[in-house]
Every structure is written in structure tokens, then in C-alpha cells.
Design a protein around this motif. Structure first.
Motif, PDB file in Angstrom:
ATOM      1  N   VAL A 209       2.922  -4.126  -3.455  1.00 20.45           N
ATOM      2  CA  VAL A 209       3.395  -5.447  -2.647  1.00 20.45           C
ATOM      3  C   VAL A 209       2.399  -6.438  -3.695  1.00 20.45           C
ATOM      4  O   VAL A 209       3.008  -7.686  -4.005  1.00 20.45           O
ATOM      5  CB  VAL A 209       3.050  -5.192  -1.169  1.00 20.45           C
ATOM      6  N   LEU A 210       1.223  -6.100  -3.883  1.00 18.88           N
ATOM      7  CA  LEU A 210       0.327  -6.882  -4.805  1.00 18.88           C
ATOM      8  C   LEU A 210       0.941  -7.156  -6.182  1.00 18.88           C
ATOM      9  O   LEU A 210       0.879  -8.426  -6.545  1.00 18.88           O
ATOM     10  CB  LEU A 210      -1.034  -6.401  -5.079  1.00 18.88           C
ATOM     11  N   ALA A 211       1.529  -6.329  -6.751  1.00 16.52           N
ATOM     12  CA  ALA A 211       2.120  -6.630  -7.971  1.00 16.52           C
ATOM     13  C   ALA A 211       3.563  -7.323  -7.805  1.00 16.52           C
ATOM     14  O   ALA A 211       3.731  -8.357  -8.626  1.00 16.52           O
ATOM     15  CB  ALA A 211       2.767  -5.070  -8.699  1.00 16.52           C
ATOM     16  N   LEU A 212       4.369  -7.183  -6.700  1.00 16.25           N
ATOM     17  CA  LEU A 212       5.275  -7.973  -6.352  1.00 16.25           C
ATOM     18  C   LEU A 212       5.057  -9.607  -6.129  1.00 16.25           C
ATOM     19  O   LEU A 212       5.599 -10.689  -6.882  1.00 16.25           O
ATOM     20  CB  LEU A 212       5.959  -7.664  -5.435  1.00 16.25           C
ATOM     21  N   HIS A 213       4.001  -9.655  -5.647  1.00 18.12           N
ATOM     22  CA  HIS A 213       3.287 -10.850  -5.499  1.00 18.12           C
ATOM     23  C   HIS A 213       3.017 -11.868  -6.644  1.00 18.12           C
ATOM     24  O   HIS A 213       3.124 -12.775  -7.041  1.00 18.12           O
ATOM     25  CB  HIS A 213       2.104 -11.027  -4.613  1.00 18.12           C
TER      26      HIS A 213
ATOM     27  N   ALA B 109       4.699 -15.942  -1.525  1.00 24.77           N
ATOM     28  CA  ALA B 109       4.104 -16.226  -0.348  1.00 24.77           C
ATOM     29  C   ALA B 109       4.276 -15.246   0.756  1.00 24.77           C
ATOM     30  O   ALA B 109       3.529 -14.534   1.370  1.00 24.77           O
ATOM     31  CB  ALA B 109       4.515 -17.511   0.140  1.00 24.77           C
ATOM     32  N   MET B 110       5.680 -14.870   0.794  1.00 28.67           N
ATOM     33  CA  MET B 110       5.984 -13.867   1.700  1.00 28.67           C
ATOM     34  C   MET B 110       5.171 -12.526   1.490  1.00 28.67           C
ATOM     35  O   MET B 110       4.841 -11.615   2.241  1.00 28.67           O
ATOM     36  CB  MET B 110       7.449 -13.314   1.639  1.00 28.67           C
ATOM     37  N   THR B 111       5.326 -12.097  -0.029  1.00 30.05           N
ATOM     38  CA  THR B 111       4.614 -10.748  -0.366  1.00 30.05           C
ATOM     39  C   THR B 111       3.118 -10.974  -0.167  1.00 30.05           C
ATOM     40  O   THR B 111       2.483 -10.026   0.402  1.00 30.05           O
ATOM     41  CB  THR B 111       4.889 -10.443  -1.733  1.00 30.05           C
ATOM     42  N   PHE B 112       2.569 -12.166  -0.408  1.00 28.45           N
ATOM     43  CA  PHE B 112       0.958 -12.179  -0.089  1.00 28.45           C
ATOM     44  C   PHE B 112       0.825 -12.069   1.434  1.00 28.45           C
ATOM     45  O   PHE B 112      -0.129 -11.367   1.663  1.00 28.45           O
ATOM     46  CB  PHE B 112       0.797 -13.431  -0.749  1.00 28.45           C
ATOM     47  N   ALA B 113       1.642 -12.724   2.121  1.00 31.18           N
ATOM     48  CA  ALA B 113       1.307 -12.581   3.782  1.00 31.18           C
ATOM     49  C   ALA B 113       1.335 -11.177   4.032  1.00 31.18           C
ATOM     50  O   ALA B 113       0.856 -10.780   4.961  1.00 31.18           O
ATOM     51  CB  ALA B 113       2.438 -13.486   4.470  1.00 31.18           C
ATOM     52  N   TRP B 114       2.381 -10.414   3.652  1.00 28.46           N
ATOM     53  CA  TRP B 114       2.755  -9.083   4.052  1.00 28.46           C
ATOM     54  C   TRP B 114       1.320  -8.196   3.719  1.00 28.46           C
ATOM     55  O   TRP B 114       1.042  -7.524   4.353  1.00 28.46           O
ATOM     56  CB  TRP B 114       3.918  -8.509   3.380  1.00 28.46           C
ATOM     57  N   LEU B 115       0.985  -8.495   2.367  1.00 26.66           N
ATOM     58  CA  LEU B 115      -0.217  -7.831   1.930  1.00 26.66           C
ATOM     59  C   LEU B 115      -1.495  -8.176   2.881  1.00 26.66           C
ATOM     60  O   LEU B 115      -2.327  -7.405   3.198  1.00 26.66           O
ATOM     61  CB  LEU B 115      -0.653  -8.263   0.546  1.00 26.66           C
ATOM     62  N   ALA B 116      -1.687  -9.435   3.273  1.00 27.27           N
ATOM     63  CA  ALA B 116      -2.811  -9.841   4.100  1.00 27.27           C
ATOM     64  C   ALA B 116      -2.560  -9.306   5.408  1.00 27.27           C
ATOM     65  O   ALA B 116      -3.709  -8.522   5.719  1.00 27.27           O
ATOM     66  CB  ALA B 116      -2.687 -11.341   4.296  1.00 27.27           C
ATOM     67  N   VAL B 117      -1.589  -8.994   5.999  1.00 31.66           N
ATOM     68  CA  VAL B 117      -1.381  -8.586   7.317  1.00 31.66           C
ATOM     69  C   VAL B 117      -1.728  -6.842   7.245  1.00 31.66           C
ATOM     70  O   VAL B 117      -2.402  -6.416   7.867  1.00 31.66           O
ATOM     71  CB  VAL B 117       0.086  -8.789   7.988  1.00 31.66           C
ATOM     72  N   ARG B 118      -1.036  -6.232   6.240  1.00 35.81           N
ATOM     73  CA  ARG B 118      -1.659  -4.810   5.745  1.00 35.81           C
ATOM     74  C   ARG B 118      -2.941  -4.816   5.491  1.00 35.81           C
ATOM     75  O   ARG B 118      -3.504  -3.605   6.160  1.00 35.81           O
ATOM     76  CB  ARG B 118      -0.579  -4.511   4.858  1.00 35.81           C
ATOM     77  N   ASN B 119      -3.463  -5.522   4.864  1.00 32.67           N
ATOM     78  CA  ASN B 119      -5.190  -5.453   4.738  1.00 32.67           C
ATOM     79  C   ASN B 119      -5.975  -5.520   5.877  1.00 32.67           C
ATOM     80  O   ASN B 119      -7.035  -5.037   6.136  1.00 32.67           O
ATOM     81  CB  ASN B 119      -5.567  -6.414   3.429  1.00 32.67           C
ATOM     82  N   ARG B 120      -5.477  -6.410   6.609  1.00 32.86           N
ATOM     83  CA  ARG B 120      -6.301  -6.757   7.913  1.00 32.86           C
ATOM     84  C   ARG B 120      -6.383  -5.549   8.736  1.00 32.86           C
ATOM     85  O   ARG B 120      -7.330  -5.313   9.388  1.00 32.86           O
ATOM     86  CB  ARG B 120      -5.559  -7.845   8.883  1.00 32.86           C
ATOM     87  N   ARG B 121      -5.317  -4.581   8.706  1.00 30.43           N
ATOM     88  CA  ARG B 121      -5.397  -3.224   9.339  1.00 30.43           C
ATOM     89  C   ARG B 121      -6.150  -2.427   8.606  1.00 30.43           C
ATOM     90  O   ARG B 121      -6.905  -1.432   9.515  1.00 30.43           O
ATOM     91  CB  ARG B 121      -3.817  -2.767   9.684  1.00 30.43           C
ATOM     92  N   PHE B 122      -6.141  -2.410   7.560  1.00 32.59           N
ATOM     93  CA  PHE B 122      -6.796  -1.268   6.771  1.00 32.59           C
ATOM     94  C   PHE B 122      -8.338  -1.513   6.837  1.00 32.59           C
ATOM     95  O   PHE B 122      -9.089  -0.584   6.777  1.00 32.59           O
ATOM     96  CB  PHE B 122      -6.439  -1.400   5.158  1.00 32.59           C
ATOM     97  N   ALA B 123      -8.562  -2.991   6.929  1.00 34.83           N
ATOM     98  CA  ALA B 123     -10.147  -3.453   6.837  1.00 34.83           C
ATOM     99  C   ALA B 123     -10.978  -3.033   8.168  1.00 34.83           C
ATOM    100  O   ALA B 123     -12.118  -3.207   8.406  1.00 34.83           O
ATOM    101  CB  ALA B 123     -10.133  -5.022   6.743  1.00 34.83           C
ATOM    102  N   ARG B 124     -10.301  -2.698   9.274  1.00 28.04           N
ATOM    103  CA  ARG B 124     -10.531  -2.171  10.586  1.00 28.04           C
ATOM    104  C   ARG B 124     -11.375  -0.915  10.384  1.00 28.04           C
ATOM    105  O   ARG B 124     -12.270  -0.666  11.108  1.00 28.04           O
ATOM    106  CB  ARG B 124      -9.669  -2.212  11.569  1.00 28.04           C
ATOM    107  N   SER B 125     -11.143  -0.278   9.462  1.00 24.65           N
ATOM    108  CA  SER B 125     -11.602   1.296   9.237  1.00 24.65           C
ATOM    109  C   SER B 125     -12.123   1.713   8.009  1.00 24.65           C
ATOM    110  O   SER B 125     -12.452   2.659   7.836  1.00 24.65           O
ATOM    111  CB  SER B 125     -10.544   2.371   9.868  1.00 24.65           C
ATOM    112  N   HIS B 126     -11.898   0.763   7.006  1.00 25.46           N
ATOM    113  CA  HIS B 126     -12.269   1.111   5.523  1.00 25.46           C
ATOM    114  C   HIS B 126     -13.061  -0.295   4.834  1.00 25.46           C
ATOM    115  O   HIS B 126     -12.732  -1.209   4.945  1.00 25.46           O
ATOM    116  CB  HIS B 126     -10.869   1.285   4.774  1.00 25.46           C
ATOM    117  N   PRO B 127     -13.721   0.082   3.889  1.00 25.47           N
ATOM    118  CA  PRO B 127     -14.593  -0.940   3.152  1.00 25.47           C
ATOM    119  C   PRO B 127     -13.491  -1.887   2.322  1.00 25.47           C
ATOM    120  O   PRO B 127     -12.848  -1.194   1.817  1.00 25.47           O
ATOM    121  CB  PRO B 127     -15.667  -0.127   2.416  1.00 25.47           C
TER     122      PRO B 127
END
Length: 185
Positions: free
Chosen positions: A45-49, A127-145
Motif C-alpha cells: 500500500v505504501l508503494a502504491l501511495h 490520498a486514498m492509499t495513504f489513508a488506508w495505510l494510516a488506518v491499518r498502522n493505527r491498528r498495528f501500533a496498538r500492539s507493536h513498536p
């Protein structure tokens, strides 16, 4: 004074790789040996962004590409709503409507040959791909550094970009990416 210019350039030439190496070593001692499941998708997703953002700029201009990318909060709101994480207040939806109106007003004419429309479309995709990445990262950040997430998703993004750099004719405008893929401009 010429010696200051030489010293500054020498400092950049030698200091950047040394600091990068030291930073990588520091990260490697604290990072898990294997990526968290799901981070390869984040990398893609980041590469697509990245590809969409640079395509927006190449298709039109920096300003049009950035205007398209500035719709990122709108897409974040929509994705959070779809994921059930956020409802969105009436104020949020009013602002979203203004963002859409602003994007429509940016385009001088709706013609597929118009560079502004193509650049804006790529910018909105960025913008769409970056938003998708941000939403996914928020979930990962709850349990990973955060550093671990960033390291692995950037590594996967770089791997995804190697074929893009090798095959896309516009990649010649990205000399750093060409070197990373083993080609010389």
C-alpha cells in the motif's frame, strides 16, 4: 570561502552513509527478526501511495498533486467509518463535502486528456492509499513498536518498487530509485 563548501559537501558525503549505518545497526538490535503478519500488505500500500503521488506530480504539477493528496483526511474519515471505528459528526461530513467541492473546482475541465484532471486523479489515489495505510498502522501500533512497523513496511515497499522502477519509463526522474534497483541513469 571554498573550504567551507568542500567541508560541508565532504561532511554530507561521508556523514550520511555513516549515520545511516549506525541508525540501521541501532534499529537492528531492537527489531524483531520477522515482520508482523500484515506488514507486507502495508508495504504494498505504501508503494502504491508513492507511485501515485509521483505520478500525480509528473502528470500535472506539484500543486495539483498536493491538492489531490490533501483529500487524505476525507478518505481517512470514510475508511474509519467503513471499519466501524468512527461515526463521523455532522461537522466532519460538512467538511468532507467542502473538500469534494474544492477538488471539483480545481479541475478546469473534465476531459481525460486534461493534465490537471489526470494529476488530481493520481493525487486522490495517493490520498486514498495513504489513508488506508494510516488506518491499518493505527491498528498495528496498538500492539507493536512504531519503529518495527516502519522498518518492515518500508522494506516491503522498497521490494514492491523494484519492478516499478525497472519497468516504468518515468522512473528516470527518480535517480535514487534507479540506483536502489541496480540501474544507472
Amino acid at each position: 570561502n571554498i573550504s567551507r563548501v568542500v567541508a560541508a559537501n565532504l561532511g554530507l558525503l561521508l556523514g550520511t552513509p555513516i549515520l545511516s549505518l549506525l541508525g540501521a545497526l541501532a534499529l537492528a538490535t531492537r527489531m524483531p527478526a520477522r515482520p508482523v503478519p500484515g506488514l507486507p500488505l502495508n508495504g504494498a500500500v505504501l508503494a502504491l501511495h508513492w507511485v501515485a503521488f509521483f505520478a500525480a506530480i509528473q502528470a500535472s504539477s506539484v500543486s495539483v498533486g498536493l491538492l489531490g493528496f490533501s483529500s487524505f483526511p476525507l478518505w481517512t474519515l470514510l475508511l474509519e467509518r467503513l471499519a466501524g471505528e468512527r461515526r463521523g459528526s455532522p461537522r466532519d461530513w460538512a467538511i468532507a463535502a467542502l473538500v469534494v467541492a474544492g477538488l471539483v473546482l480545481t479541475v478546469p475541465r473534465f476531459d481525460s486528456e486534461d493534465a490537471s484532471l489526470r494529476g488530481l486523479a493520481w493525487g486522490v489515489q495517493s490520498a486514498m492509499t495513504f489513508a488506508w495505510l494510516a488506518v491499518r498502522n493505527r491498528r498495528f501500533a496498538r500492539s507493536h513498536p512504531a519503529r518495527s512497523i516502519a522498518l518492515w513496511q518500508n522494506a516491503f515497499a522498497a521490494l514492491c518498487l523494484v519492478p516499478v522502477v525497472r519497468l516504468w519509463p518515468g522512473a528516470a526522474a527518480w535517480p535514487g530509485a534507479l540506483y536502489a534497483a541496480g540501474r544507472r541513469p
